[in-house]
Scaffold this motif. Structure first.
Motif, short mmCIF file in Angstrom:
data_model
loop_
_atom_site.label_atom_id
_atom_site.label_comp_id
_atom_site.label_asym_id
_atom_site.label_seq_id
_atom_site.Cartn_x
_atom_site.Cartn_y
_atom_site.Cartn_z
N TYR A 174 -22.75 -11.44 1.80
CA TYR A 174 -23.88 -10.51 1.88
C TYR A 174 -25.13 -11.14 1.25
O TYR A 174 -26.23 -11.01 1.78
CB TYR A 174 -23.54 -9.20 1.19
CG TYR A 174 -22.85 -8.19 2.08
CD1 TYR A 174 -23.48 -7.01 2.44
CD2 TYR A 174 -21.56 -8.41 2.56
CE1 TYR A 174 -22.87 -6.08 3.27
CE2 TYR A 174 -20.93 -7.49 3.39
CZ TYR A 174 -21.59 -6.33 3.74
OH TYR A 174 -20.97 -5.42 4.56
N LEU A 179 -28.65 -9.47 1.21
CA LEU A 179 -28.11 -8.13 0.93
C LEU A 179 -27.36 -8.18 -0.39
O LEU A 179 -26.77 -9.20 -0.76
CB LEU A 179 -27.18 -7.67 2.05
CG LEU A 179 -27.82 -7.64 3.46
CD1 LEU A 179 -26.75 -7.39 4.52
CD2 LEU A 179 -28.90 -6.57 3.54
N GLN A 182 -24.81 -3.30 -3.66
CA GLN A 182 -24.96 -1.91 -3.22
C GLN A 182 -24.99 -1.81 -1.70
O GLN A 182 -24.43 -0.88 -1.12
CB GLN A 182 -26.22 -1.28 -3.81
CG GLN A 182 -26.37 0.19 -3.43
CD GLN A 182 -27.45 0.90 -4.21
OE1 GLN A 182 -27.51 0.80 -5.43
NE2 GLN A 182 -28.30 1.65 -3.51
N ASP A 183 -25.65 -2.77 -1.05
CA ASP A 183 -25.62 -2.80 0.41
C ASP A 183 -24.19 -2.97 0.91
O ASP A 183 -23.79 -2.33 1.89
CB ASP A 183 -26.49 -3.95 0.94
CG ASP A 183 -27.96 -3.79 0.58
OD1 ASP A 183 -28.49 -2.68 0.73
OD2 ASP A 183 -28.57 -4.79 0.16
N GLU A 299 -28.52 6.19 1.43
CA GLU A 299 -28.32 4.78 1.10
C GLU A 299 -27.77 3.99 2.29
O GLU A 299 -28.10 2.82 2.46
CB GLU A 299 -27.39 4.65 -0.11
CG GLU A 299 -27.93 5.27 -1.38
CD GLU A 299 -29.31 4.73 -1.77
OE1 GLU A 299 -29.57 3.54 -1.51
OE2 GLU A 299 -30.11 5.51 -2.32
N ARG A 302 -30.78 3.29 4.44
CA ARG A 302 -31.61 2.28 3.80
C ARG A 302 -31.01 0.88 4.00
O ARG A 302 -31.72 -0.07 4.35
CB ARG A 302 -31.74 2.59 2.31
CG ARG A 302 -32.76 1.71 1.57
CD ARG A 302 -32.47 1.70 0.08
NE ARG A 302 -32.48 3.02 -0.51
CZ ARG A 302 -33.54 3.58 -1.10
NH1 ARG A 302 -34.68 2.95 -1.14
NH2 ARG A 302 -33.43 4.77 -1.65
N SER A 303 -29.70 0.77 3.79
CA SER A 303 -29.05 -0.54 3.93
C SER A 303 -29.00 -0.99 5.38
O SER A 303 -29.07 -2.19 5.67
CB SER A 303 -27.64 -0.50 3.34
OG SER A 303 -27.69 -0.37 1.93
N LYS A 306 -32.34 -2.47 6.10
CA LYS A 306 -32.41 -3.77 5.44
C LYS A 306 -31.62 -4.82 6.21
O LYS A 306 -32.10 -5.94 6.46
CB LYS A 306 -31.87 -3.63 4.01
CG LYS A 306 -32.11 -4.82 3.10
CD LYS A 306 -31.65 -4.47 1.68
CE LYS A 306 -31.74 -5.66 0.75
NZ LYS A 306 -31.25 -5.32 -0.62
#
Length: 328
Positions: A174, A179, A182-183, A299, A302-303, A306
């Motif tokens: 990641y 990333l 948390q991602d 979340e 959001r990820s 990203k």
């Protein structure tokens, strides 16, 4: 009305999160990229996803997984969609992917409405979002403006996150894509829908190294019996089992409760609870008292934004394919 109100609040939170994280504009992408050149682009993709989902709900996790696999190889450039004897499609992790026909259908309709305008990479990113939405998951704004890549090699898919990766290996993979942990935990929550083949986790049920019972000791004993009934030791390895046995067709945070209860089907999921660092993030998604909570829907969106901006091609890079299966 109450459900509609909750959905509106969630959509607003996702929009704020995207703007706050810079997600509304990425590496050459932006929300509303096609507002003038193809204003019905998102509506067409959403309609196609909903149509296919109504006859085959399994396409939702399939498209979501496809987008993930695309972004981790050459970035989010639709290289996963290209046909060829040595293309990414032929790599072992990609052979069971589903939903290619959904993207092809959307592309065909968009080529009629707006010829040569909407990239296959953007179609896949939008379809992934819409696949979550049709399973009662969150809806977020997807920055668009990606262009399609011209290279697709099975050998480049060798470093995709795997079903038996440790937390350290997953975090490294990641991190290579920009990333963080948390991602990783948020995006792993995609396993709240979809299935896994017995051959990917059967080693955890029979003859697990150092386990007197033969099963991975991190698995709940009752869950082991359930999985063994579904995946006999010498049975069909291609048989598929829901990764979230509590609510397999609903996009929710139940996945994290499964990890806490020793009911993570894949080892790569189970280790997120076993590792002290990622366990704290799982607990935050569960809303454990005393920890700063994380709202799964917000979340995850959001990820996804990203991840969707990983190494994207824009501007003069790449191309807008006429067919998603072949370079122009």
């Amino acid at each position: 009305m109450a459900k509609l109100g909750r959905n509106m609040v969630l959509f607003f939170l996702l929009w704020v999160a995207a703007v706050a994280s810079g997600g509304a504009r990425g590496q050459g992408t932006r929300v509303g990229f096609y507002s003038r050149t193809c204003p019905r682009a998102e509506a067409i993709v959403r309609s196609v996803v909903q149509s296919h989902f109504s006859s085959d709900p399994s396409i939702a996790p399939g498209i979501l997984r496809m987008h993930f696999h695309d972004c981790f190889v050459h970035g989010c450039d639709a290289s996963i969609l290209l046909d060829g004897p040595t293309s990414e499609k032929t790599a072992p992790p990609n052979r069971q992917l589903r939903g290619f026909d959904v993207v092809d259908d959307a592309k065909a309709q968009l080529e009629v409405a707006c010829p040569g305008v909407v990239s296959c990479a953007d179609i896949l990113a939008l379809a992934a979002r819409d696949s979550v939405a049709v399973t009662n998951g969150p809806f977020w704004s997807v920055p668009t403006g990606r262009r399609d890549g011209r290279v697709s090699l099975a050998s480049d898919a060798a470093n995709l996150p795997a079903f038996n990766d440790s937390v350290a290996v997953q975090i490294r993979k990641y991190d290579e894509k920009g990333l963080n942990a948390q991602d990783l935990v948020a995006l792993s929550g995609a396993h709240t829908i979809g299935t896994a083949a017995c051959q990917l986790f059967r080693y955890r049920l029979y003859g697990f190294p150092g386990a007197a019972s033969g099963a991975d000791p991190s698995l709940d004993a009752a869950f082991v019996r359930q999985l063994r009934a579904l995946c006999p030791q010498n049975g069909d390895g291609a048989r598929r089992v829901a990764m979230d046995t509590g609510s397999p067709n609903r996009f929710d945070a139940n996945y994290y409760g499964n990890l806490r209860s020793g009911r993570g089907v894949l080892e790569s999921d189970a280790v997120l609870w076993a590792d002290a660092g990622t366990r704290g993030l799982v607990q935050r998604f569960l809303g454990i008292r005393g920890l700063a909570g994380l709202t799964f829907g917000v979340e995850f969106g959001r990820s996804m934004v990203k991840m969707g901006n990983v190494e994207v091609k824009s501007g003069a890079a790449g191309e807008i394919r006429t067919l998603c299966t072949a370079v122009n």
